[in-house]
Design a protein around this motif. Structure first.
Motif, PDB file in Angstrom:
ATOM      1  N   ARG A 180      18.129  12.872 -47.046  1.00 40.13           N
ATOM      2  CA  ARG A 180      19.224  11.813 -48.790  1.00 40.13           C
ATOM      3  C   ARG A 180      18.521   9.818 -48.595  1.00 40.13           C
ATOM      4  N   ALA A 181      18.522   9.509 -47.552  1.00 38.06           N
ATOM      5  CA  ALA A 181      17.603   8.337 -47.211  1.00 38.06           C
ATOM      6  C   ALA A 181      16.935   7.762 -48.772  1.00 38.06           C
ATOM      7  N   SER A 182      15.891   8.706 -48.912  1.00 36.34           N
ATOM      8  CA  SER A 182      15.105   8.336 -50.260  1.00 36.34           C
ATOM      9  C   SER A 182      16.089   8.031 -50.489  1.00 36.34           C
ATOM     10  N   LEU A 183      17.170   8.509 -51.319  1.00 36.98           N
ATOM     11  CA  LEU A 183      17.038   8.900 -53.110  1.00 36.98           C
ATOM     12  C   LEU A 183      17.528   7.365 -53.174  1.00 36.98           C
ATOM     13  N   ARG A 184      18.158   6.566 -51.731  1.00 47.17           N
ATOM     14  CA  ARG A 184      18.543   4.363 -52.143  1.00 47.17           C
ATOM     15  C   ARG A 184      17.771   4.120 -52.680  1.00 47.17           C
ATOM     16  N   ALA A 185      16.246   4.557 -52.864  1.00 50.17           N
ATOM     17  CA  ALA A 185      14.948   3.992 -53.047  1.00 50.17           C
ATOM     18  C   ALA A 185      15.023   4.019 -55.227  1.00 50.17           C
ATOM     19  N   ALA A 186      16.148   4.981 -55.832  1.00 51.21           N
ATOM     20  CA  ALA A 186      16.168   5.622 -56.953  1.00 51.21           C
ATOM     21  C   ALA A 186      16.631   4.600 -57.316  1.00 51.21           C
ATOM     22  N   GLY A 187      17.661   4.868 -56.836  1.00 55.59           N
ATOM     23  CA  GLY A 187      19.162   3.839 -58.146  1.00 55.59           C
ATOM     24  C   GLY A 187      19.050   4.401 -58.853  1.00 55.59           C
ATOM     25  N   GLN A 188      19.338   4.147 -60.208  1.00 54.82           N
ATOM     26  CA  GLN A 188      19.550   5.087 -61.625  1.00 54.82           C
ATOM     27  C   GLN A 188      18.085   5.608 -61.606  1.00 54.82           C
ATOM     28  N   THR A 189      18.038   6.889 -62.224  1.00 55.07           N
ATOM     29  CA  THR A 189      16.681   7.504 -62.724  1.00 55.07           C
ATOM     30  C   THR A 189      17.825   8.599 -64.017  1.00 55.07           C
ATOM     31  N   ASP A 190      17.203   8.702 -65.316  1.00 53.13           N
ATOM     32  CA  ASP A 190      16.596  10.263 -65.657  1.00 53.13           C
ATOM     33  C   ASP A 190      16.553  11.129 -65.350  1.00 53.13           C
ATOM     34  N   VAL A 191      15.744  10.952 -64.160  1.00 50.27           N
ATOM     35  CA  VAL A 191      15.420  11.987 -63.675  1.00 50.27           C
ATOM     36  C   VAL A 191      15.842  12.774 -62.552  1.00 50.27           C
ATOM     37  N   PRO A 192      16.513  13.928 -62.476  1.00 51.27           N
ATOM     38  CA  PRO A 192      17.224  14.327 -62.076  1.00 51.27           C
ATOM     39  C   PRO A 192      16.108  14.780 -60.386  1.00 51.27           C
ATOM     40  N   ILE A 193      17.861  14.504 -58.674  1.00 51.71           N
ATOM     41  CA  ILE A 193      16.622  14.239 -58.297  1.00 51.71           C
ATOM     42  C   ILE A 193      17.738  15.050 -56.882  1.00 51.71           C
ATOM     43  N   GLU A 194      16.768  16.339 -56.483  1.00 53.74           N
ATOM     44  CA  GLU A 194      17.349  16.840 -55.454  1.00 53.74           C
ATOM     45  C   GLU A 194      17.083  16.417 -53.726  1.00 53.74           C
ATOM     46  N   ALA A 195      17.493  16.564 -52.855  1.00 50.30           N
ATOM     47  CA  ALA A 195      17.117  16.110 -51.351  1.00 50.30           C
ATOM     48  C   ALA A 195      17.041  17.836 -50.686  1.00 50.30           C
ATOM     49  N   ARG A 196      15.972  18.403 -49.964  1.00 50.74           N
ATOM     50  CA  ARG A 196      15.971  18.827 -49.225  1.00 50.74           C
ATOM     51  C   ARG A 196      15.849  19.154 -48.026  1.00 50.74           C
ATOM     52  N   CYS A 197      15.741  19.570 -46.968  1.00 48.68           N
ATOM     53  CA  CYS A 197      15.639  19.738 -45.327  1.00 48.68           C
ATOM     54  C   CYS A 197      15.200  20.688 -44.963  1.00 48.68           C
ATOM     55  N   LEU A 198      13.740  20.653 -44.891  1.00 52.19           N
ATOM     56  CA  LEU A 198      12.665  21.909 -44.335  1.00 52.19           C
ATOM     57  C   LEU A 198      13.136  22.067 -43.367  1.00 52.19           C
ATOM     58  N   ARG A 199      12.941  23.420 -42.307  1.00 54.31           N
ATOM     59  CA  ARG A 199      13.094  23.689 -40.940  1.00 54.31           C
ATOM     60  C   ARG A 199      12.272  24.744 -40.624  1.00 54.31           C
ATOM     61  N   GLY A 200      11.032  24.344 -39.482  1.00 57.71           N
ATOM     62  CA  GLY A 200       9.570  25.039 -39.724  1.00 57.71           C
ATOM     63  C   GLY A 200       8.922  24.606 -38.240  1.00 57.71           C
ATOM     64  N   ASN A 201       7.817  25.951 -37.458  1.00 57.48           N
ATOM     65  CA  ASN A 201       6.946  24.639 -36.918  1.00 57.48           C
ATOM     66  C   ASN A 201       6.293  24.342 -37.457  1.00 57.48           C
ATOM     67  N   THR A 202       5.708  24.659 -38.878  1.00 59.18           N
ATOM     68  CA  THR A 202       4.018  24.084 -39.330  1.00 59.18           C
ATOM     69  C   THR A 202       4.175  23.709 -40.755  1.00 59.18           C
ATOM     70  N   GLY A 203       3.722  23.241 -41.068  1.00 64.92           N
ATOM     71  CA  GLY A 203       3.621  22.487 -43.195  1.00 64.92           C
ATOM     72  C   GLY A 203       4.081  23.688 -43.864  1.00 64.92           C
ATOM     73  N   PHE A 204       3.586  24.841 -43.515  1.00 64.42           N
ATOM     74  CA  PHE A 204       3.942  26.198 -43.941  1.00 64.42           C
ATOM     75  C   PHE A 204       4.755  25.966 -44.690  1.00 64.42           C
ATOM     76  N   ALA A 205       6.092  25.633 -44.016  1.00 67.62           N
ATOM     77  CA  ALA A 205       7.494  25.859 -44.895  1.00 67.62           C
ATOM     78  C   ALA A 205       7.516  25.163 -46.096  1.00 67.62           C
TER      79      ALA A 205
END
Length: 251
Positions: A180-205
């Motif tokens: 969610r920290a990345s959202l602070r860099a956006a400020g007000q925006t018309d683009v819908p933004i959604e934060a997600r956390c992915l778990r897995g052992n490789t980049g395939f996740a």
């Protein structure tokens, strides 16, 4: 708002493949988004036949007939990398030249070397089209460095210009709160933004997530503090093996 001066010089790596005009058309769209100059790089012989092919393509796409074309000889990857360095290119656009291996699209050799070794940003199109489709779903791999924050602003600018329906900010192997920290860099925006956390052992996740949301563009910030050719950080090295959609590496 997008910083229109961020990419002053854009080049497109051109090959006379069946998708030549499609890649060039995608490059034109990106040039228009950033208000940049567009040049072409071609590895092969310069003669009247090749010059005519370029003239016809430029006319068809309503690009300037006097667009700069850098002709190079030799190994395609080496020649393109040298042309980028010699001409201070900020962003190179190319076809991904992917193939399917066990139902996963894989980068071609030239595209892989551009991602790993180019000193500039790289934008690869897996399925370029003569009439480019809007980038409706964009996934950004979060990086909380200063460079990552600047890259996010560029991604947000392009998302706004493309009337993006959703910009996913994704972080792997960490907590949701950090994502969610990345959202602070956006400020007000018309683009819908959604934060997600992915778990897995490789980049395939991350790759699987990109495919699950049917993303049109994956954005990955990569710092260039080390020498050209330095290995990609472990958490994003997978992008040189699997490319789930169009890829924008921001350096």
């Amino acid at each position: 708002m997008m910083n229109l001066s961020s990419y002053k010089a854009i080049a497109v790596a051109s090959t006379f493949s069946p998708r030549f005009e499609q890649v060039l058309s995608e490059a034109k769209r990106i040039r228009d988004r950033f208000g940049s100059e567009l040049s072409l790089i071609y590895v092969g012989e310069r003669n009247e036949k090749t010059a005519q092919i370029f003239r016809d393509a430029l006319m068809q796409l309503q690009l300037p007939g006097d667009s700069t074309i850098y002709y190079r000889q030799g190994d395609p990857a080496e020649a393109i990398l040298k042309a980028l360095a010699d001409n201070d290119v900020d962003l190179v656009v190319a076809g991904a030249l992917e193939k399917e291996v066990i139902l996963r699209p894989v980068l071609g050799n030239v595209a892989r070397r551009l991602v790993r070794e180019a000193g500039c940003s790289v934008l690869l199109f897996t399925k370029p089209e003569r009439e480019p489709k809007p980038l409706r779903q964009i996934v950004f791999i979060a990086d909380y460095s200063e460079h990552g924050q600047q890259a996010f602003k560029k991604a947000l600018g392009l998302a706004a210009a493309e009337a993006c329906e959703r910009l996913y900010v994704v972080r792997t192997y960490t907590t949701f709160d950090e994502a969610r920290a990345s959202l602070r860099a956006a400020g007000q925006t018309d683009v819908p933004i959604e934060a997600r956390c992915l778990r897995g052992n490789t980049g395939f996740a991350a790759s699987d997530f990109v495919q699950s949301v049917e993303a049109d563009l994956l954005v990955v910030p990569v710092q260039t503090s080390g020498p050209t050719g330095e290995r990609l950080p472990n958490h994003i090295a997978w992008i040189t093996d699997v490319i789930p959609c169009n890829l924008w590496v921001i350096r």
